[in-house]
Scaffold this motif. Structure first.
Motif, PDB file in Angstrom:
ATOM      1  N   LYS A  36       4.501  16.298  -2.074  1.00  0.00           N
ATOM      2  CA  LYS A  36       3.817  15.512  -1.039  1.00  0.00           C
ATOM      3  C   LYS A  36       4.027  16.034   0.379  1.00  0.00           C
ATOM      4  O   LYS A  36       3.230  15.747   1.260  1.00  0.00           O
ATOM      5  CB  LYS A  36       4.278  14.048  -1.118  1.00  0.00           C
ATOM      6  CG  LYS A  36       3.871  13.349  -2.414  1.00  0.00           C
ATOM      7  CD  LYS A  36       4.242  11.882  -2.425  1.00  0.00           C
ATOM      8  CE  LYS A  36       5.716  11.645  -2.606  1.00  0.00           C
ATOM      9  NZ  LYS A  36       6.205  12.076  -3.942  1.00  0.00           N
ATOM     10  N   ILE A  50      -1.427  10.250   3.471  1.00  0.00           N
ATOM     11  CA  ILE A  50      -1.903   9.191   2.587  1.00  0.00           C
ATOM     12  C   ILE A  50      -3.417   9.326   2.496  1.00  0.00           C
ATOM     13  O   ILE A  50      -4.113   9.327   3.513  1.00  0.00           O
ATOM     14  CB  ILE A  50      -1.498   7.808   3.117  1.00  0.00           C
ATOM     15  CG1 ILE A  50       0.018   7.620   2.962  1.00  0.00           C
ATOM     16  CG2 ILE A  50      -2.249   6.697   2.391  1.00  0.00           C
ATOM     17  CD1 ILE A  50       0.546   6.323   3.552  1.00  0.00           C
ATOM     18  N   ASN A  51      -3.917   9.462   1.279  1.00  0.00           N
ATOM     19  CA  ASN A  51      -5.354   9.675   1.075  1.00  0.00           C
ATOM     20  C   ASN A  51      -6.162   8.393   1.103  1.00  0.00           C
ATOM     21  O   ASN A  51      -7.308   8.375   1.550  1.00  0.00           O
ATOM     22  CB  ASN A  51      -5.596  10.382  -0.267  1.00  0.00           C
ATOM     23  CG  ASN A  51      -5.475  11.885  -0.144  1.00  0.00           C
ATOM     24  OD1 ASN A  51      -5.593  12.436   0.944  1.00  0.00           O
ATOM     25  ND2 ASN A  51      -5.223  12.556  -1.249  1.00  0.00           N
ATOM     26  N   SER A  52      -5.594   7.323   0.565  1.00  0.00           N
ATOM     27  CA  SER A  52      -6.349   6.074   0.484  1.00  0.00           C
ATOM     28  C   SER A  52      -5.429   4.891   0.742  1.00  0.00           C
ATOM     29  O   SER A  52      -4.240   4.924   0.399  1.00  0.00           O
ATOM     30  CB  SER A  52      -7.021   5.929  -0.887  1.00  0.00           C
ATOM     31  OG  SER A  52      -6.054   5.798  -1.914  1.00  0.00           O
ATOM     32  N   VAL A  83       3.086   8.902  -6.670  1.00  0.00           N
ATOM     33  CA  VAL A  83       1.782   9.277  -6.132  1.00  0.00           C
ATOM     34  C   VAL A  83       1.119   8.051  -5.506  1.00  0.00           C
ATOM     35  O   VAL A  83       0.567   8.122  -4.410  1.00  0.00           O
ATOM     36  CB  VAL A  83       0.875   9.871  -7.228  1.00  0.00           C
ATOM     37  CG1 VAL A  83      -0.510  10.187  -6.666  1.00  0.00           C
ATOM     38  CG2 VAL A  83       1.506  11.119  -7.827  1.00  0.00           C
ATOM     39  N   LYS A  84       1.205   6.924  -6.208  1.00  0.00           N
ATOM     40  CA  LYS A  84       0.692   5.658  -5.695  1.00  0.00           C
ATOM     41  C   LYS A  84       1.864   4.707  -5.492  1.00  0.00           C
ATOM     42  O   LYS A  84       2.804   4.687  -6.281  1.00  0.00           O
ATOM     43  CB  LYS A  84      -0.312   5.040  -6.669  1.00  0.00           C
ATOM     44  CG  LYS A  84      -1.564   5.877  -6.884  1.00  0.00           C
ATOM     45  CD  LYS A  84      -2.522   5.189  -7.854  1.00  0.00           C
ATOM     46  CE  LYS A  84      -3.782   6.012  -8.060  1.00  0.00           C
ATOM     47  NZ  LYS A  84      -4.736   5.346  -8.990  1.00  0.00           N
ATOM     48  N   ASP A  85       1.782   3.919  -4.424  1.00  0.00           N
ATOM     49  CA  ASP A  85       2.889   3.015  -4.138  1.00  0.00           C
ATOM     50  C   ASP A  85       2.401   1.872  -3.258  1.00  0.00           C
ATOM     51  O   ASP A  85       1.272   1.892  -2.752  1.00  0.00           O
ATOM     52  CB  ASP A  85       4.026   3.771  -3.445  1.00  0.00           C
ATOM     53  CG  ASP A  85       5.385   3.107  -3.651  1.00  0.00           C
ATOM     54  OD1 ASP A  85       5.457   2.112  -4.402  1.00  0.00           O
ATOM     55  OD2 ASP A  85       6.366   3.580  -3.063  1.00  0.00           O
ATOM     56  N   GLU A  88      -2.185   5.818  -1.766  1.00  0.00           N
ATOM     57  CA  GLU A  88      -2.122   6.979  -2.653  1.00  0.00           C
ATOM     58  C   GLU A  88      -1.898   8.220  -1.795  1.00  0.00           C
ATOM     59  O   GLU A  88      -2.608   8.441  -0.808  1.00  0.00           O
ATOM     60  CB  GLU A  88      -3.401   7.129  -3.468  1.00  0.00           C
ATOM     61  CG  GLU A  88      -3.357   8.303  -4.441  1.00  0.00           C
ATOM     62  CD  GLU A  88      -4.564   8.360  -5.366  1.00  0.00           C
ATOM     63  OE1 GLU A  88      -4.682   9.339  -6.127  1.00  0.00           O
ATOM     64  OE2 GLU A  88      -5.385   7.421  -5.320  1.00  0.00           O
ATOM     65  N   TYR A  89      -0.913   9.028  -2.171  1.00  0.00           N
ATOM     66  CA  TYR A  89      -0.529  10.190  -1.376  1.00  0.00           C
ATOM     67  C   TYR A  89      -1.310  11.443  -1.779  1.00  0.00           C
ATOM     68  O   TYR A  89      -1.697  11.608  -2.938  1.00  0.00           O
ATOM     69  CB  TYR A  89       0.971  10.472  -1.533  1.00  0.00           C
ATOM     70  CG  TYR A  89       1.847   9.435  -0.875  1.00  0.00           C
ATOM     71  CD1 TYR A  89       2.165   9.524   0.473  1.00  0.00           C
ATOM     72  CD2 TYR A  89       2.349   8.355  -1.601  1.00  0.00           C
ATOM     73  CE1 TYR A  89       2.965   8.568   1.087  1.00  0.00           C
ATOM     74  CE2 TYR A  89       3.148   7.397  -0.997  1.00  0.00           C
ATOM     75  CZ  TYR A  89       3.450   7.506   0.349  1.00  0.00           C
ATOM     76  OH  TYR A  89       4.237   6.559   0.956  1.00  0.00           O
ATOM     77  N   GLU A 126      -1.565  -0.948  -0.610  1.00  0.00           N
ATOM     78  CA  GLU A 126      -1.496  -0.030  -1.742  1.00  0.00           C
ATOM     79  C   GLU A 126      -2.011   1.330  -1.270  1.00  0.00           C
ATOM     80  O   GLU A 126      -3.134   1.433  -0.774  1.00  0.00           O
ATOM     81  CB  GLU A 126      -2.341  -0.554  -2.904  1.00  0.00           C
ATOM     82  CG  GLU A 126      -1.831  -1.874  -3.471  1.00  0.00           C
ATOM     83  CD  GLU A 126      -2.719  -2.416  -4.575  1.00  0.00           C
ATOM     84  OE1 GLU A 126      -3.709  -1.735  -4.936  1.00  0.00           O
ATOM     85  OE2 GLU A 126      -2.432  -3.517  -5.072  1.00  0.00           O
TER      86      GLU A 126
END
Length: 271
Positions: free
Chosen positions: A109, A194-196, A247-249, A67-68, A65
């Motif tokens: 993004k 990707i931040n997280s 944003v999240k994927d 988050e961008y 999982e």
């Protein structure tokens, strides 16, 4: 449309196709030499040269999982690369300075920085191009922690050098920085971050590398190409209509086939 139902139908369909391809391959198996895999022989018959080591292990890997990073008019990268006196061309999408440097933001993004137009230099070698990139990273204090795998493409005297963020031993294909380099140095770059990242509860059983290679038969643009590497990465298909809103994927482990001319094919397990 019920997306879950549609995806299930697609998965079943591609399982049937893969099974059919395997049946076709192994129907010709007895006529081959003992040292030649039927899959490799079929690919070679289609004009694809195999110089890669084919992994034989069958893995089960977690889904991720992610988050961008989202860019907009308040992002610090604007002043970092354009200076304080930049101006807005299109809100949250396009910015310039008086030296004609510009930054474009795509789908929120991707950040694309252009320092200047490229000039082809056929004498530029890879070592020199890497040197330009290293100096650019140092000059702008770019944070490259967590980035590892690099891929380069020499396109008519201009190098595209891409670094991917890593998750353990696997590259995150959708988190990258691509530097555009000519004989004068770095002309610009494109980045998506990707931040997280965290592992989801689900896992995906991977096919072997040899089984995955069969999916190359679905592509008609790699005749005459040489496969240099096949490995597992994490990849999210950006071709979907909803990509600009994501944003999240969840990203899946995916076989990645790399060819000598820079072509990359993602051999998606649940295509």
């Amino acid at each position: 449309m019920d997306w879950n139902k549609a995806k299930t139908i697609l998965i079943i369909g591609f399982i049937i196709i893969d099974a059919f391809l395997f049946t076709q391959v192994y129907d010709i198996g007895p006529g081959l030499g003992k040292d030649v895999s039927p899959v490799i022989q079929v690919l070679q018959d289609q004009g694809i040269t195999i110089e890669a080591e084919i992994p034989s292990e069958q893995l089960s890997l977690p889904l991720l999982e992610v988050e961008y990073e989202i860019y907009d008019g308040e992002s610090s990268e604007l002043a970092k690369f354009l200076g304080e006196n930049f101006y807005e061309v299109k809100i949250d999408e396009h910015y310039r300075n008086d030296e004609s440097e510009n930054i474009q933001i795509k789908d929120g993004k991707k950040l694309v920085y252009q320092h200047r137009k490229t000039e082809a230099d056929y004498d530029l070698d890879l070592e020199e191009a890497h040197g330009y990139v290293e100096r650019f990273i140092e000059d702008y204090s770019m944070d490259m922690d967590g980035y590892g795998e690099s891929i380069y493409v020499n396109d008519k005297g201009v190098y595209n050098i891409t670094y991917h963020e890593m998750y353990g031993e696997y590259s995150l294909e959708n988190s990258y920085i691509t530097f555009i380099v000519d004989g004068k140095g770095v002309a610009g770059f494109e980045e998506q971050k990707i931040n997280s990242v965290k592992e989801s509860q689900g896992t995906l059983g991977m096919t072997t590398g040899e089984e995955a290679l069969l999916r190359l038969l679905k592509h008609d643009d790699i005749w005459g190409c040489t496969l240099k590497e096949i490995k597992i990465c994490y990849y999210d298909d950006e071709a979907g209509e909803d990509w600009k809103n994501i944003v999240k994927d969840t990203v899946d482990p995916t076989w990645k086939a790399v060819f000598d001319d820079g072509i990359i094919k993602y051999l998606i397990e649940t295509e």
